[in-house]
Scaffold this active site. Structure first.
Site, mmCIF file in Angstrom:
data_model
loop_
_atom_site.group_PDB
_atom_site.id
_atom_site.type_symbol
_atom_site.label_atom_id
_atom_site.label_comp_id
_atom_site.label_asym_id
_atom_site.label_seq_id
_atom_site.Cartn_x
_atom_site.Cartn_y
_atom_site.Cartn_z
ATOM 1 N N ARG A 1 -13.172 -8.729 1.909
ATOM 2 C CA ARG A 1 -11.771 -8.457 1.592
ATOM 3 C C ARG A 1 -10.952 -9.730 1.821
ATOM 4 O O ARG A 1 -10.068 -10.072 1.039
ATOM 5 C CB ARG A 1 -11.212 -7.319 2.471
ATOM 6 C CG ARG A 1 -11.847 -5.953 2.254
ATOM 7 C CD ARG A 1 -11.516 -5.385 0.893
ATOM 8 N NE ARG A 1 -10.076 -5.252 0.697
ATOM 9 C CZ ARG A 1 -9.339 -4.220 1.129
ATOM 10 N NH1 ARG A 1 -9.910 -3.207 1.760
ATOM 11 N NH2 ARG A 1 -8.034 -4.168 0.898
ATOM 12 N N HIS B 1 -7.581 1.058 -6.257
ATOM 13 C CA HIS B 1 -7.704 0.156 -5.090
ATOM 14 C C HIS B 1 -8.398 -1.136 -5.552
ATOM 15 O O HIS B 1 -9.550 -1.408 -5.195
ATOM 16 C CB HIS B 1 -8.504 0.858 -3.990
ATOM 17 C CG HIS B 1 -8.403 0.211 -2.647
ATOM 18 N ND1 HIS B 1 -7.618 -0.893 -2.382
ATOM 19 C CD2 HIS B 1 -9.012 0.520 -1.459
ATOM 20 C CE1 HIS B 1 -7.735 -1.228 -1.110
ATOM 21 N NE2 HIS B 1 -8.582 -0.394 -0.526
ATOM 22 N N ASP C 1 -17.642 6.992 -0.800
ATOM 23 C CA ASP C 1 -16.396 6.860 -0.031
ATOM 24 C C ASP C 1 -16.140 8.198 0.650
ATOM 25 O O ASP C 1 -16.819 9.198 0.369
ATOM 26 C CB ASP C 1 -15.239 6.479 -0.982
ATOM 27 C CG ASP C 1 -13.979 6.037 -0.243
ATOM 28 O OD1 ASP C 1 -14.030 5.895 1.003
ATOM 29 O OD2 ASP C 1 -12.944 5.843 -0.906
ATOM 30 N N GLN D 1 -10.111 -3.850 -3.110
ATOM 31 C CA GLN D 1 -11.396 -3.424 -2.565
ATOM 32 C C GLN D 1 -12.534 -3.766 -3.526
ATOM 33 O O GLN D 1 -13.588 -4.271 -3.129
ATOM 34 C CB GLN D 1 -11.381 -1.911 -2.310
ATOM 35 C CG GLN D 1 -12.693 -1.396 -1.761
ATOM 36 C CD GLN D 1 -13.016 -1.985 -0.396
ATOM 37 O OE1 GLN D 1 -12.222 -1.865 0.524
ATOM 38 N NE2 GLN D 1 -14.167 -2.641 -0.258
ATOM 39 N N ARG E 1 0.884 -1.180 0.000
ATOM 40 C CA ARG E 1 0.000 0.000 0.000
ATOM 41 C C ARG E 1 0.907 1.211 0.000
ATOM 42 O O ARG E 1 1.720 1.391 0.918
ATOM 43 C CB ARG E 1 -0.898 0.005 1.238
ATOM 44 C CG ARG E 1 -1.564 1.350 1.464
ATOM 45 C CD ARG E 1 -2.645 1.319 2.504
ATOM 46 N NE ARG E 1 -3.827 0.665 1.985
ATOM 47 C CZ ARG E 1 -5.028 0.754 2.537
ATOM 48 N NH1 ARG E 1 -5.195 1.466 3.639
ATOM 49 N NH2 ARG E 1 -6.065 0.139 2.012
ATOM 50 N N CYS F 1 -16.408 1.392 1.146
ATOM 51 C CA CYS F 1 -15.230 0.557 1.430
ATOM 52 C C CYS F 1 -14.758 0.697 2.869
ATOM 53 O O CYS F 1 -14.012 -0.158 3.345
ATOM 54 C CB CYS F 1 -14.108 0.901 0.455
ATOM 55 S SG CYS F 1 -13.417 2.541 0.674
HETATM 56 N N1 CP Z 1 -11.118 -0.081 2.614
HETATM 57 C C1 CP Z 1 -9.841 -0.112 3.037
HETATM 58 O O1 CP Z 1 -8.895 -0.260 2.252
HETATM 59 O O2 CP Z 1 -9.710 -0.049 4.396
HETATM 60 P P1 CP Z 1 -8.342 0.239 5.154
HETATM 61 O O3 CP Z 1 -7.857 1.603 4.726
HETATM 62 O O4 CP Z 1 -8.706 0.182 6.625
HETATM 63 O O5 CP Z 1 -7.358 -0.832 4.780
#
Ligand code: CP
Length: 308
Positions: A294, A134, A225, A137, A107, A266
């Site tokens: 997830r 992403h 989001d 997700q 990430r 998400c």
């Molecule tokens: N939706 C998501 O990626 O959550 P986090 O940022 O908590 O990993």
């Protein structure tokens, strides 16, 4: 090398196979305690590096748990603690990590970092979020929609709010899984034109409608989001809130969608900003299944990457 970098760069047949595998993986597991290993142990003796240059709850926990349930082990690494955060190149980090681990999930901020990691790693790399996309997700979102409502192909999915990285991967999914997409939000926060063009080239509708009430007419799924993403400057907060307030997902907006429309986010959510608690906690919301999925979707992604 089988990297999972983005939805639009992964073959449709592979994406479909991963979603179907995720459903089987979830069903096979049933309702056993979370620490119970999966019956098959496809990641036995595998080591997975999980690199986080940004905060995370769901991505961190679901990847870590997923690897463990599949019999593997993880190293959870913070970007700041690695030499990567102190001047070592991404390429050299990729080369070194590849000598120690079988799979890398990262990430990060810039998409270029992800691509450089993939270019120089000799093990598969998974995109755990960049400023631009992403994909993990959205694999969970497709799984979630289909387990509640059946095939997502041919449905209408509406994104209300900021055309951010999660929105980008949803647009990619529209093209790859064959559903229609409508964006509703203020013009300065439109999703990238390149993504809209990608979806259209795959033969689906990818539209923009500034009026949120019109946008959600006939929607099978409404998604939103946070209004300020992790990479956005906090100085933009007030302006974004003012721009995005008309695009809040509330009961009045959901009432304009199809009666059986689902709501997804998400997470993390900012309750009563982008979505009201009445919708988050209401009968159309599947956000907790979405979060859980997830785990199952990413197990399928990891197995696909490793060919196990
Ligand atoms: N939706 C998501 O990626 O959550 P986090 O940022 O908590 O990993």
């Amino acid at each position: 090398m089988t990297h999972f970098l983005d939805i639009h760069t992964t073959a449709k047949s592979d994406l479909r196979a991963m979603i179907d595998a995720a459903r089987r993986i979830k069903e096979a597991r049933g309702d056993v305690p979370k620490g119970t290993p999966d019956r098959d142990q496809p990641l036995k003796n595998r080591m997975v590096a999980l690199i986080f240059e940004k905060p995370s709850t769901r991505t961190r926990i679901s990847f870590d748990l997923g690897v463990r349930q599949m019999g593997g082990e993880t190293m959870v690494l913070s970007g700041a603690d690695l030499q990567l955060g102190h001047g070592e190149t991404v390429a050299d980090t990729a080369r070194v990590l590849s000598r120690f681990v079988d799979l890398i999930m990262i990430r990060t901020f810039e998409e270029a970092t992800l691509h450089e990691m993939a270019e120089h790693a000799t093990v598969p790399v998974i995109n755990g979020l960049t400023n631009r996309t992403h994909p993990c997700q959205i694999m969970a979102d497709v799984l979630t929609y289909e387990e509640h409502r059946g095939p997502i192909a041919g449905r209408k999915v509406v994104w209300s709010g900021d055309g951010n990285n999660v929105c980008a991967s949803l647009i990619h999914a529209a093209g790859q899984f064959g559903f229609d997409f409508t964006f509703t939000g203020p013009q300065p926060l439109d999703p990238e034109r390149e993504w809209i063009d990608f979806a259209r080239c795959q033969g689906v509708a990818a539209e923009t409608e500034r009026d949120p009430a019109k946008a959600v007419e006939g929607a099978d799924l409404v998604v939103t989001d946070t209004w300020v993403s992790m990479h956005d400057p906090q100085s933009a907060r007030e302006r974004r809130h003012n721009q995005l307030r008309p695009y809040q997902v509330n009961e009045a907006l959901m009432a304009r969608a199809k009666p059986d429309a689902l709501f997804m986010h998400c997470l993390p959510a900012h309750r009563d900003d982008e979505v009201t608690s009445a919708v988050m906690d209401g009968p159309q919301s599947v956000v907790w299944d979405e979060a859980e999925n997830r785990l199952h979707a990413q197990k399928a992604v990891m197995r696909w990457c490793l060919g196990v």
